[in-house]
Design a protein around this motif. Sequence first.
Motif, PDB file in Angstrom:
ATOM      1  N   VAL A  20      53.490  40.952  43.862  1.00 19.31           N
ATOM      2  CA  VAL A  20      51.954  40.994  43.252  1.00 19.31           C
ATOM      3  C   VAL A  20      50.919  41.541  42.425  1.00 19.31           C
ATOM      4  N   ALA A  21      51.553  42.792  40.608  1.00 16.84           N
ATOM      5  CA  ALA A  21      50.874  44.360  40.570  1.00 16.84           C
ATOM      6  C   ALA A  21      50.044  43.863  39.625  1.00 16.84           C
ATOM      7  N   GLN A  22      48.671  45.223  40.440  1.00 20.14           N
ATOM      8  CA  GLN A  22      48.143  44.685  38.782  1.00 20.14           C
ATOM      9  C   GLN A  22      47.138  46.286  38.603  1.00 20.14           C
ATOM     10  N   ARG A  23      46.379  46.209  37.781  1.00 17.27           N
ATOM     11  CA  ARG A  23      45.942  46.871  37.469  1.00 17.27           C
ATOM     12  C   ARG A  23      45.098  47.523  37.734  1.00 17.27           C
ATOM     13  N   VAL A  24      45.167  49.245  37.574  1.00 18.66           N
ATOM     14  CA  VAL A  24      44.073  50.347  38.038  1.00 18.66           C
ATOM     15  C   VAL A  24      43.575  51.569  38.145  1.00 18.66           C
ATOM     16  N   VAL A  25      43.281  52.261  37.697  1.00 19.37           N
ATOM     17  CA  VAL A  25      42.881  53.555  36.605  1.00 19.37           C
ATOM     18  C   VAL A  25      43.216  54.391  38.050  1.00 19.37           C
ATOM     19  N   GLU A  60      49.503  42.261  46.119  1.00 20.79           N
ATOM     20  CA  GLU A  60      49.538  40.991  47.462  1.00 20.79           C
ATOM     21  C   GLU A  60      51.251  41.202  47.391  1.00 20.79           C
ATOM     22  N   LEU A  61      52.015  40.341  48.261  1.00 21.08           N
ATOM     23  CA  LEU A  61      52.750  40.092  49.032  1.00 21.08           C
ATOM     24  C   LEU A  61      53.337  38.334  48.699  1.00 21.08           C
TER      25      LEU A  61
END
Length: 408
Positions: A82-87, A98-99
């Motif tokens: 699971v990917a989540q955006r970060v600047v 997360e895996l």
Amino acid sequence: MTERLVLPQQAGSRLAGKIARDWAAAVCAELEGGESYRVTIRLRPGVSTGAAVARLGFDVWYDWTEAWREVGVADLPGIEIVAQRVVVERVPVDAPVELIATGLDAALAAVRQAGGTTPMVGLDRARAVARRLRAAGAGLAPGTLKGACKLSDADVEVLADAVTWLAGHPDLSGWTARQLPMPGMHSKWLEANAQLLREVTGRDVLEEVRPRLAVVHLTYVDPTYLATGGRRHDAWTTGDVHDLAYEPRTVLVVENRDSRLWFPPVDGTIVVEGGGKAAASRLSDIPWIRRVENVVYWGDIDADGFVILAHFRRALAAPGRAGEPGRAVSSILMDGPTAQRYAALGVSTDPDGRPIPPSSARLAGLTSGETAAYHTVATAGPAEFRRIEQERIPEDDVLIALSAVLAN
């Protein structure tokens, strides 16, 4: 929350730990048709902003993202990253957060791919064991399955056959544990696996069978009685109609048969052969042993001798089955000074010439003197000797030691 980046190998190790904890429950759930095993590993706890990335270091961040891109875990069936955006440095980046592994096989594959240490779990065998026991009618729980998987394949078959056999035999009162005609089972198997059998059947087989009567061999040593010409040696069987030649004031429990058979005269005393590690169960509920003024134990100065003493003392300290009060147990010739005095009689090999091993058992209830002697023979370090056999100690010294205990 601590800011941290979890590398693939670290995630694999954490995943392996969860599998080692959960595999039995997951296999049982599979057998019941329940939901697939699902586990989540957080990959960057506390790292959700560019500021957090900056504190860790941009080089560390880019090395971490590259490691997850190269490892290829996301390509495995049943694995989702699971990917989540970060600047980061003003650039929006979709980075792993997360895996998620769905299914035990997928989770194990992810561990291998990520480079973690694969837990010693044979899933194919665990599933086969679970199916075999369930087919036999066994009740399964995670702990039970773990216990069953420790058995050899042959012993799993014995367990399954025992479940089936017991279902057809609700009354075991006509057999002792050694007489049970369970297919392929010997008495030592039952003794070793009675708890596991109880877990899968809900029946305590050792409680359901008729008891194996204890037979105790004893020697009368009271000089007044011996002067009558009566029998010197006797046997006492649990539950039988039997009277002793006299009511003793002292019972001395020994382990060596020669020590019992040739014990010298002592007023009001009966010498009983203990029977090794079975002494506690064989002797603790004999009524006349519970009634005497003095119970004394004398065994070898070796690791087994102190284990027997500790178990016997604990068994006598508890109330008897008929409500008799607990009894104290003294010992003779099983202390540090005795070990030093007779060190020349000590040996370090068994009768077959094999080295006697040390012992790591922690024994409660020993006196300070007994503990000193136990440490002398049981130490994991170098030992002058590992055993002094009781029958080698001179008779006069035994009498002096017994008299000293009885005088207190």
